[in-house]
Design a protein around this motif. Structure first.
Motif, PDB file in Angstrom:
ATOM      1  N   ALA B  54       0.785  -1.202   0.003  1.00  0.00           N
ATOM      2  CA  ALA B  54       0.121   0.056  -0.066  1.00  0.00           C
ATOM      3  C   ALA B  54       0.853   1.255   0.065  1.00  0.00           C
ATOM      4  N   PHE B  55       0.303   2.106  -0.551  1.00  0.00           N
ATOM      5  CA  PHE B  55       1.263   3.729  -0.803  1.00  0.00           C
ATOM      6  C   PHE B  55       0.018   4.442  -0.201  1.00  0.00           C
ATOM      7  N   ALA B  56       0.558   5.275   1.095  1.00  0.00           N
ATOM      8  CA  ALA B  56      -0.508   6.282   1.851  1.00  0.00           C
ATOM      9  C   ALA B  56       0.113   7.541   1.899  1.00  0.00           C
ATOM     10  N   GLY B  57      -0.772   8.392   1.745  1.00  0.00           N
ATOM     11  CA  GLY B  57      -0.377   9.761   1.993  1.00  0.00           C
ATOM     12  C   GLY B  57      -0.850   9.947   3.764  1.00  0.00           C
ATOM     13  N   HIS B 108       0.177  14.961  -0.761  1.00  0.00           N
ATOM     14  CA  HIS B 108       0.063  14.981   0.859  1.00  0.00           C
ATOM     15  C   HIS B 108       1.568  15.408   1.477  1.00  0.00           C
ATOM     16  N   PRO B 109       1.667  15.824   2.597  1.00  0.00           N
ATOM     17  CA  PRO B 109       3.117  16.245   3.144  1.00  0.00           C
ATOM     18  C   PRO B 109       4.019  15.171   3.186  1.00  0.00           C
ATOM     19  N   TRP B 110       3.492  13.690   3.544  1.00  0.00           N
ATOM     20  CA  TRP B 110       4.381  12.770   3.699  1.00  0.00           C
ATOM     21  C   TRP B 110       3.670  11.369   3.189  1.00  0.00           C
ATOM     22  N   TYR B 111       4.500  10.354   2.943  1.00  0.00           N
ATOM     23  CA  TYR B 111       4.055   9.319   2.579  1.00  0.00           C
ATOM     24  C   TYR B 111       4.688   8.029   3.033  1.00  0.00           C
ATOM     25  N   ASP B 143      -4.927   9.609   2.615  1.00  0.00           N
ATOM     26  CA  ASP B 143      -5.282   8.902   1.294  1.00  0.00           C
ATOM     27  C   ASP B 143      -4.726   7.857   1.355  1.00  0.00           C
ATOM     28  N   ALA B 144      -5.074   6.613   0.500  1.00  0.00           N
ATOM     29  CA  ALA B 144      -4.143   5.548   0.272  1.00  0.00           C
ATOM     30  C   ALA B 144      -4.619   4.603  -0.808  1.00  0.00           C
TER      31      ALA B 144
END
Lengths: 298, 298
Positions: B54-57, B108-111, B143-144
């Motif tokens: 998964a890749f998430a903000g 998003h600021p970080w992931y 978000d993801a």
């Protein structure tokens, strides 16, 4: 604390650190002969959400090993115990142990105690059932019981935990703490049994232990009606034939109990001479005056 | 192979061996300065049956850490990767990387990139969904996207893998490989960013790396339009302010890259003097003539 009184501060909470030699592992298992450990950092892990415990009768260590491999293949790191026990020892436990009973209806030549633990909520019981079902289907398992409660799981463990203690009811007992590669455990047990039978006819091997670690407590009880003291005098001879099998499989003569005084003089016969020389060098470097736990290990 | 040409045979397949000092770990990570490793025994583990990526903000490293803890609590050892990346670096990846796109609709600021792996057939997708659902509910996740195919999983990983490489498009880059306790990563990033901003106004920290290991590649790109050579000359100064934060949290200035020549002269300022002295003693013991990888580590 080092021999000269200086304190090596190795207390960190890092998972990765590559700024030099691994000093921590030099002191762990050195039995206080290189320094005194006065503090440690412990990592906490979440308590498992579910634990399943099964007690199964199996035909021989070969089938026990095959079942272990199935369990690992199906659940990976969730196999938290996989213990093996021979029937003769379980009989002593059932005869002399307090508040114990055989979870299975009929006797079997060998037993395994399997424990699965998981962080996950669901599916562990099902996984245990599938492992055992596969075992039945492929004739690895003769009969099995899965603990229905924490209480019952503890009762299974009591059979294993009493295994060593009840051996005093069988007279003198020569005790070994060996390890071999996991895949070599069945061959080790067979060959060690043969060697012991040849050396002391009637002696009763009662192997048990941590099959999942390749670590067998290879205990040998005296022949029935033999003289206890005479039997125990042959400890060195039993060592010799058992350790020859251990050596053949690239094993260790002290898997978890260490060296201390008891096995110190054995080291030259079982240890790589270069390793032993390096150990002596480390001892000289870290304890030149020989004041740390003198006479132990080396 | 030791400095005097003797071969220490440490090739065994044992999980447990307590017959003396732990020699193996003395050579691992010593960068060839104590001996040369010419052979190794490898343990094979079954290939995972399922992998979810998964890749998430996320709002900040604090929330990333909280999400990591949730993932560990819910799946334990099944969290096989937990990577953190700052937006500024992802922007460079999206601008200069080949065949990449943002899996999420808005910035998003970080992931974080989360990978779960399991020996078990079922339930891993559900576990990932539950972790992210918990994250949304507690405002840890903005978000993801969960990879629907192996291909998509690889695409997520490309964003992470290009992170370091694309920094050359931002001019000179000062690179650190630090570790701190996992729980201290958010504070480390915040304080290191502050220290760098004070030292070189306009410098662009691009931290990323293995949050699950507490290991951050704390890279700093030059201010826009600054002179590259002038910026890189300040590597030592950046080290100083960043390592001060590392030290405050009991961290390491080389989590995975080792010491070599580059960090050799740094050791006295970051390492416990007793540890350093013991390292020198080990070097003298094992390589008295200084012929093994001379000039490295010590």
């Amino acid at each position: 604390v080092l021999a000269d009184g200086r304190v090596l501060n190795n207390l960190n909470k890092l998972k990765k650190d590559n700024t030099g030699y691994d000093l921590k592992n030099l002191f762990i298992g050195a039995e206080g002969t290189l320094g005194i450990i006065t503090a440690a950092v412990l990592r906490l892990v979440p308590r498992p959400r579910s634990v399943e415990t099964a007690f199964a009768g199996v035909p021989s260590p070969e089938e026990a090993l095959a079942l272990l491999n199935i369990a690992i293949e199906r659940t990976g790191g969730e196999v938290t115990s996989f213990e093996i026990m021979t029937r003769a020892g379980i009989e002593l436990v059932l005869q002399f142990g307090a508040s114990v009973r055989d979870p299975l209806a009929t006797p079997h030549p060998w037993y395994v105690l399997i424990e699965l633990s998981s962080q996950q909520r669901d599916g562990l019981r099902e996984a245990m059932e599938q492992i055992l079902a596969h075992g039945f289907e492929h004739e690895l398992v003769l009969d099995a019981a899965i603990a229905d409660s924490l209480e019952q799981g503890k009762a299974f463990w009591r059979l294993r935990e009493l295994f060593s203690e009840v051996q005093r009811h069988a007279g003198g007992s020569i005790k070994e703490d060996i390890s071999v590669p996991v895949a070599a455990v069945p061959a080790f047990i067979r060959e060690a049994n043969d060697a012991v039978a040849k050396l002391i006819p009637g002696a009763r091997p009662l192997p048990f232990g941590h099959l999942g670690d390749g670590n067998i407590h290879y205990n040998v009880s005296q022949p029935i009606d033999a003289d206890k003291a005479e039997f125990l005098k042959r400890w060195g001879e039993v060592n010799e034939v058992v350790f020859a099998v251990v050596k053949r499989y690239g094993g260790s003569v002290s898997a978890e109990h260490g060296v201390g005084v008891l096995k110190r003089d054995l080291l030259p016969s079982v240890k790589d001479p270069v390793a032993l020389d390096l150990m002596r060098g480390l001892k000289r470097l870290l304890d030149p005056k020989g004041i740390l736990n003198p006479g132990k290990v080396l």
